[in-house]
Structure formats: C-alpha cells, structure tokens
Design a protein around this motif. Structure first.
Motif, PDB file in Angstrom:
ATOM      1  N   TRP A   1       0.788  -1.097  -0.009  1.00  0.00           N
ATOM      2  CA  TRP A   1       0.004   0.125   0.008  1.00  0.00           C
ATOM      3  C   TRP A   1       0.872   1.286   0.094  1.00  0.00           C
ATOM      4  CZ3 TRP A   1      -4.292   2.003  -1.064  1.00  0.00           C
ATOM      5  CH2 TRP A   1      -4.645   3.316  -0.401  1.00  0.00           C
ATOM      6  N   ASN A   2       0.494   2.151  -0.987  1.00  0.00           N
ATOM      7  CA  ASN A   2       1.307   3.403  -1.120  1.00  0.00           C
ATOM      8  C   ASN A   2       0.838   4.647  -0.294  1.00  0.00           C
ATOM      9  OD1 ASN A   2      -0.908   3.819  -2.620  1.00  0.00           O
ATOM     10  ND2 ASN A   2       0.292   4.543  -4.623  1.00  0.00           N
ATOM     11  N   GLY A   3      -0.126   4.327   0.365  1.00  0.00           N
ATOM     12  CA  GLY A   3      -0.874   5.413   1.382  1.00  0.00           C
ATOM     13  C   GLY A   3      -0.054   5.759   2.639  1.00  0.00           C
ATOM     14  N   SER A   4      -0.618   6.704   3.257  1.00  0.00           N
ATOM     15  CA  SER A   4       0.253   7.198   4.252  1.00  0.00           C
ATOM     16  C   SER A   4       0.080   6.225   5.505  1.00  0.00           C
ATOM     17  CB  SER A   4      -0.408   8.490   4.790  1.00  0.00           C
ATOM     18  OG  SER A   4       0.374   8.929   6.002  1.00  0.00           O
ATOM     19  N   ALA A   5       1.323   6.114   6.078  1.00  0.00           N
ATOM     20  CA  ALA A   5       1.440   5.192   7.091  1.00  0.00           C
ATOM     21  C   ALA A   5       1.623   5.751   8.496  1.00  0.00           C
ATOM     22  CB  ALA A   5       2.274   3.990   6.712  1.00  0.00           C
ATOM     23  N   ASP A   6       1.471   6.962   8.648  1.00  0.00           N
ATOM     24  CA  ASP A   6       1.596   7.754   9.838  1.00  0.00           C
ATOM     25  C   ASP A   6       0.187   7.473  10.753  1.00  0.00           C
ATOM     26  OD1 ASP A   6      -0.093   9.774   8.603  1.00  0.00           O
ATOM     27  OD2 ASP A   6       1.533  11.001   8.392  1.00  0.00           O
ATOM     28  N   THR A   7       0.364   8.399  11.798  1.00  0.00           N
ATOM     29  CA  THR A   7      -0.949   8.262  12.703  1.00  0.00           C
ATOM     30  C   THR A   7      -2.165   9.015  11.891  1.00  0.00           C
ATOM     31  OG1 THR A   7      -0.192  10.112  13.705  1.00  0.00           O
ATOM     32  CG2 THR A   7       0.457   7.993  14.697  1.00  0.00           C
ATOM     33  N   LEU A   8      -2.000   9.764  10.986  1.00  0.00           N
ATOM     34  CA  LEU A   8      -3.238  10.619  10.353  1.00  0.00           C
ATOM     35  C   LEU A   8      -3.863   9.289   9.616  1.00  0.00           C
ATOM     36  CD1 LEU A   8      -4.416  13.072   9.491  1.00  0.00           C
ATOM     37  CD2 LEU A   8      -2.956  13.045   7.432  1.00  0.00           C
ATOM     38  N   THR A   9      -5.147   9.432   9.611  1.00  0.00           N
ATOM     39  CA  THR A   9      -6.199   8.702   8.908  1.00  0.00           C
ATOM     40  C   THR A   9      -7.450   9.465   8.469  1.00  0.00           C
ATOM     41  OG1 THR A   9      -7.742   6.804   9.215  1.00  0.00           O
ATOM     42  CG2 THR A   9      -7.036   8.291  11.053  1.00  0.00           C
ATOM     43  N   MET A  10      -7.777   9.006   7.284  1.00  0.00           N
ATOM     44  CA  MET A  10      -9.004   9.654   6.646  1.00  0.00           C
ATOM     45  C   MET A  10     -10.221   9.426   7.306  1.00  0.00           C
ATOM     46  SD  MET A  10     -10.040   6.645   3.694  1.00  0.00           S
ATOM     47  CE  MET A  10     -11.551   7.786   2.977  1.00  0.00           C
ATOM     48  N   ALA A  11     -10.292   8.628   8.418  1.00  0.00           N
ATOM     49  CA  ALA A  11     -11.359   8.381   9.423  1.00  0.00           C
ATOM     50  C   ALA A  11     -11.501   9.821  10.224  1.00  0.00           C
ATOM     51  CB  ALA A  11     -11.058   7.315  10.515  1.00  0.00           C
ATOM     52  N   ASP A  12     -10.442  10.618  10.304  1.00  0.00           N
ATOM     53  CA  ASP A  12     -10.568  11.637  11.176  1.00  0.00           C
ATOM     54  C   ASP A  12     -11.435  12.775  10.642  1.00  0.00           C
ATOM     55  OD1 ASP A  12      -8.764  10.578  13.135  1.00  0.00           O
ATOM     56  OD2 ASP A  12      -6.802  11.186  11.970  1.00  0.00           O
ATOM     57  N   TYR A  13     -11.561  12.589   9.166  1.00  0.00           N
ATOM     58  CA  TYR A  13     -12.637  13.462   8.607  1.00  0.00           C
ATOM     59  C   TYR A  13     -14.053  13.303   8.727  1.00  0.00           C
ATOM     60  CZ  TYR A  13      -8.589  14.678   5.388  1.00  0.00           C
ATOM     61  OH  TYR A  13      -7.149  15.160   5.217  1.00  0.00           O
ATOM     62  N   SER A  14     -14.796  14.371   8.783  1.00  0.00           N
ATOM     63  CA  SER A  14     -15.986  14.261   9.280  1.00  0.00           C
ATOM     64  C   SER A  14     -16.820  13.617   7.915  1.00  0.00           C
ATOM     65  CB  SER A  14     -16.920  15.616   9.570  1.00  0.00           C
ATOM     66  OG  SER A  14     -16.230  16.160  10.803  1.00  0.00           O
ATOM     67  N   TRP A  15     -18.039  12.975   7.907  1.00  0.00           N
ATOM     68  CA  TRP A  15     -18.785  12.082   6.924  1.00  0.00           C
ATOM     69  C   TRP A  15     -19.157  13.343   5.896  1.00  0.00           C
ATOM     70  CZ3 TRP A  15     -23.620  14.014   5.991  1.00  0.00           C
ATOM     71  CH2 TRP A  15     -24.540  14.494   7.131  1.00  0.00           C
ATOM     72  N   TRP A  16     -19.265  14.664   6.157  1.00  0.00           N
ATOM     73  CA  TRP A  16     -20.004  15.626   5.362  1.00  0.00           C
ATOM     74  C   TRP A  16     -18.571  15.958   4.355  1.00  0.00           C
ATOM     75  CZ3 TRP A  16     -20.740  16.113  10.599  1.00  0.00           C
ATOM     76  CH2 TRP A  16     -19.801  16.917  11.224  1.00  0.00           C
ATOM     77  N   GLU A  17     -17.365  15.882   4.784  1.00  0.00           N
ATOM     78  CA  GLU A  17     -16.350  16.137   4.123  1.00  0.00           C
ATOM     79  C   GLU A  17     -15.944  15.163   3.148  1.00  0.00           C
ATOM     80  OE1 GLU A  17     -13.003  18.483   6.573  1.00  0.00           O
ATOM     81  OE2 GLU A  17     -14.075  16.966   7.997  1.00  0.00           O
ATOM     82  N   ILE A  18     -16.453  13.831   3.410  1.00  0.00           N
ATOM     83  CA  ILE A  18     -16.032  12.648   2.738  1.00  0.00           C
ATOM     84  C   ILE A  18     -17.008  12.714   1.669  1.00  0.00           C
ATOM     85  CG2 ILE A  18     -15.944  10.210   2.581  1.00  0.00           C
ATOM     86  CD1 ILE A  18     -13.538  11.509   3.661  1.00  0.00           C
ATOM     87  N   TYR A  19     -18.429  12.969   1.772  1.00  0.00           N
ATOM     88  CA  TYR A  19     -19.664  12.786   1.050  1.00  0.00           C
ATOM     89  C   TYR A  19     -19.980  14.181   0.646  1.00  0.00           C
ATOM     90  CZ  TYR A  19     -19.364   8.139   2.849  1.00  0.00           C
ATOM     91  OH  TYR A  19     -18.764   6.861   3.354  1.00  0.00           O
ATOM     92  N   GLY A  20     -19.683  14.673  -0.474  1.00  0.00           N
ATOM     93  CA  GLY A  20     -19.973  16.070  -0.656  1.00  0.00           C
ATOM     94  C   GLY A  20     -21.348  16.289  -1.567  1.00  0.00           C
ATOM     95  N   ASP A  21     -21.797  15.482  -2.095  1.00  0.00           N
ATOM     96  CA  ASP A  21     -23.223  15.336  -2.537  1.00  0.00           C
ATOM     97  C   ASP A  21     -24.404  16.018  -1.589  1.00  0.00           C
ATOM     98  OD1 ASP A  21     -25.787  14.819  -3.951  1.00  0.00           O
ATOM     99  OD2 ASP A  21     -24.905  13.164  -5.113  1.00  0.00           O
ATOM    100  N   THR A  22     -24.913  17.173  -1.977  1.00  0.00           N
ATOM    101  CA  THR A  22     -25.695  17.833  -0.953  1.00  0.00           C
ATOM    102  C   THR A  22     -27.081  16.662  -0.735  1.00  0.00           C
ATOM    103  OG1 THR A  22     -26.557  18.838  -2.789  1.00  0.00           O
ATOM    104  CG2 THR A  22     -25.035  20.073  -1.539  1.00  0.00           C
ATOM    105  N   ALA A  23     -27.417  16.158  -1.923  1.00  0.00           N
ATOM    106  CA  ALA A  23     -28.784  15.240  -1.703  1.00  0.00           C
ATOM    107  C   ALA A  23     -28.187  14.126  -0.691  1.00  0.00           C
ATOM    108  CB  ALA A  23     -29.220  14.819  -2.960  1.00  0.00           C
TER     109      ALA A  23
END
Length: 480
Positions: free
Chosen positions: A46-68
C-alpha cells in the motif's frame, strides 16, 4: 457510668476508623489480558500514508460532498429508529449506573408512627399500651473487599459500551445510507441509459422498416430490429422495480415512511486519490467505536469476576437509628432515643453456589477476551480488504471508460456502414449491444468507486461524530 460511656465512644470511633480504612481497600483479581499486538502495516504494497493520520479523522460531510446524500445521512442520524433505541439504552444504563454508585453511600430513611396496643395478661386487667415515634435510620454497607466498587465499575463499563455502540451504529448507518444512495443513483443512470437506448432502437427499427419497404434489405433485418427494440423494453419494468425497492430501503434507513428520494441525476466523474492516509493499524483501537465498545464489555466482564469473587466474603452493615419515642404524646419531645448496630453476614455453606458463580464469571471473562480479540482481527481484515478493493476499482473504471469510448465509435461506424449497405444489420446490433453493455458497466464502475471509498472510510472507523449524538444522550454522557 460516664467513663464507661466514653470508653464505648472510643471503641466505636476506633471500629469506625478501621471500617473506613478497610473499605478503601479492594481485593484484586488476577486475570489474563487480551492480545492486542497488531502488524505494523495493513498491506505491504500500500502506497498510502502510514503515519498516525487517517482519513477516518474527516467528518462524513467532508467525505460525501453530494448535498442530496448529505440530506439523506442527516435525516438518518436524526430519525433512524435503531439509533433511537440505542440512545434510549444509554439513558437506561446511565440511570442504572447511578443506582450502582448510590450503593456505595449511606442510605437514610425516616419513619413516623403512632400505635395503640392493648394487653390483658391472665384476663385480670385490660390495659392499653400506646406508643408514638419519630425516627431516622442511617444504614451503610462497608465495602470491605471492593464488592460494591466492582459492581459500580461494571455498571460504568456497560454505560460506556452502550455509548460506543451507539457511535458504531452511527458509523454503520452513514456507510449504509451512502452505499444505498450510490446504488440508487447507479440504477437511475442505468434507467436513463435504457430509455435512450430504447429511443435509438426505435429509430433503428424505423430505418430498417423504410429500407425493407424500399426493397433495399430483406425482411429479416426489419424483424431483427423489432426484436431488439422489444428486448430493450423489457429492462424498464425490472429497473423501475429495483429503484422502488431501493428508495424504500433508503426511507427505512432514514426512519421515514417510503417515498421518493431526491438524488443527483448522475454522479460526476472523479478519480480516486492514489494516496490516502489510512494510519497505523494500532490507530484502529482508538478510532473504531465497535472496538472501543468491545473493550468496555471486556472491562465489564472483568468487574463481574470481581463481584463474584468478593461475594464469597462476609459483608458488614452498620445501622444507626435516632429520634423520639414515648408512650405519651404530651412528653413526646422529651424522650430521645438512639440505636446502633453492626451486622456481619457471611456464607458458611452454600453447596458451592458462590464458587460456581465465580467460575462462571471467569469463563465469561475468557469468552469476552476472545470476542475482543476477534473484533480486532475482523477490523484489521476489513481494512485490508477495503484497501485491496480501493486499489483496483480505479483500474476497473479506466478499463470500462476505454471500452465505452471504443464501443461508441464502433457502433457509430457500423450504423454508417449499414446505411451505405456495406454491412448487414447483425453487425449494427452487435455494436449497439456492446455499447449498451459498456455504458451500463461504466455506470456500475462509477458506483463501485464510490462504494470502495465508503467501505475504506467505514473500515477505518469514519462516519461517527459526537455532533450527530442527540442532546439527551450528550447530557447522559456529561453526567458521567
């Protein structure tokens, strides 16, 4: 008499001090710990970041941008019935925790009474014996071995487990709502493709009919065009049925009666980032609420072992009663009374009942350890699978996009050649079918990209937030 009274007071004071000292102790229970040793990386390639940062730290409204989609998720977190049940469970366990905590403190009760008793010993004299009383009683169980504290710890762990379970349910519902929405958009896209294809088939049928009636082609080509039009039309009711079922499913997730769901006409094309922060495997123990909930259940099982272990020892209860008591109401205020008692109750022979309960609690704890380890292993497996899917869906989408472009060019060329008489109608049909399949495949590949992102976000523990927790539940959490 005065010296004897003071001696009694000294003895009671010393005994009280010893009780307080002993009640500050707790008998320890030695039990094996859960194994939480995890690999250093999810996937070696896996070539993703392997530090303590994780995409799970983002809120769901930041991941799913579709207003509907955001409106669907927001309604789900407000109205979902399973989530309401989980929040009611939190309030129930918060109240039960207060009950367990109150057992550590003295209880105070009051009694006011008046009674008249008649006596007639030997039948010689009938005599009345009235009595009036106003008393207050303070009772306290000295937690000598930690039994009550273990019970309080167990109740607190159960409450925290319920809170984390509610957050885990949030996480699952956000992912379920998102994936169902993506499926609904893909179905509507496929329906639009079928409708446009059906219109094209009818136009091809019209042209084939004109060429047949003009003597340019045989009747076979015209019949083939009619057959293909009819075959395409059969897709419509089946897709409409699936769309209605998916809308009903989304309405149920949202906690609403079935209705139409507002959605985007078609999801805009996007490319998945080549690198996404997934964090270290050890961060799962902090980020995933289902793991945190299972950890609290493990603590609850440990505390239950402590309860069962200390139930085998004697229990000391202290009681003090004071007030007024007199046979004559007129002298009631001049007759104070007091009563002190201490009771030591302990098992002598119970046919192994308490020992059996202790062994049962130990076995339950061993099961909780294995269950916790299983949840951790399953979480790691889910992340690894999500990463594997994520790395491949973009390649699949690119392949479908290339196929769709080539199929469209082939179909347009075949139609021109057919009109000029260079090829037969079967060539046109094959080209049209290939283009239709490629368009549907490309739409599904887009859905798969969105689903892969949602699955990875879910596996890493994203999608829950304290902001989505109801006000009542927040109040219960604040009290803890």
């Amino acid at each position: 008499m005065v010296k004897q009274s003071r001696l009694t007071e000294y003895i009671l004071a010393i005994c009280g001090g010893l009780v307080l000292l002993l009640s500050g102790c707790r008998v320890g229970v030695n039990l094996p710990h859960a194994d939480t040793v995890m690999p250093d990386r999810y996937v070696e390639s896996w070539n993703g970041s392997a530090d303590t940062l994780t995409m799970a730290d983002y809120s769901w409204w930041e991941i799913y941008g579709d207003t509907a989609l955001q409106a669907v998720i927001d309604a789900t977190l407000r109205n979902n019935r399973d989530l309401a049940v989980a929040r009611a469970r939190i309030k129930e366990l918060a109240a039960m925790k207060r009950v367990a905590s109150a057992a550590l403190l003295p209880s105070v009760s009051g009694q006011a009474y008046g009674q008249r008793e008649t006596l007639n010993y030997g039948g010689d004299s009938h005599k009345g014996d009235p009595e009036f009383g106003l008393k207050a009683t303070v009772s306290w169980e000295a937690d000598l071995w930690g039994n009550l504290r273990y019970a309080s710890d167990k109740s607190a762990s159960e409450l925290r487990a319920a809170i984390w379970s509610e957050r885990a349910l949030q996480m699952s519902l956000v992912a379920e709502a998102a994936k169902s929405y993506f499926e609904l958009v893909a179905l509507h896209t496929e329906l639009a493709i079928v409708k446009s294809t059906l219109a094209a088939r009818r136009e091809s049928e019209r042209i084939a009919k004109l060429r047949y009636e003009g003597g340019l082609t045989a009747e076979t080509s015209y019949l083939q065009a009619k057959t293909e039009t009819a075959r395409t039309a059969t897709y419509l009711p089946r897709l409409e049925q699936r769309i209605a079922a998916m809308e009903n499913n989304i309405s149920t997730i949202m906690g609403e009666y079935p209705s139409g769901i507002v959605h985007a006409d078609r999801t805009a094309d996007f490319s998945l980032p080549e690198r996404l922060p997934v964090g270290m495997p050890s961060t799962l123990l902090r980020q995933r609420p289902d793991i945190r909930a299972e950890e609290e259940r493990l603590k609850s099982a440990y505390a239950q072992v402590g309860v069962a272990y200390t139930d085998r020892f004697p229990r000391l209860t202290l009681t003090a009663t004071g007030g007024l008591e007199n046979e004559e109401l007129g002298h009631f205020l001049k007759s104070p009374m007091s009563f002190l008692s201490a009771g030591l109750l302990g098992p002598i022979f119970d046919w192994g009942k308490r020992q059996g309960a202790y062994r049962a609690a130990q076995a339950a704890y061993e099961g909780a350890v294995s269950r916790y380890e299983g949840v951790v292993i399953n979480a790691f497996s889910e992340v690894r699978t999500a990463i594997s899917n994520y790395t491949k869906v973009q390649e699949s989408y690119d392949s479908w996009a290339a196929l769709e472009r080539d199929a469209k060019a082939t179909m347009e060329l075949a139609q021109v050649q057919y009109i000029n008489g260079a090829v037969g109608y079967l060539n046109v049909l094959d080209a049209q079918r290939s283009y239709f399949d490629a368009r549907v495949g490309l739409s599904n590949a887009m859905r798969d990209k969105q689903t892969a992102l949602a699955d990875l976000y879910l596996a890493l523990g994203g999608g829950w937030s304290d902001n989505a927790t109801s006000v009542d539940v927040k109040e219960e959490q604040a009290k803890q």
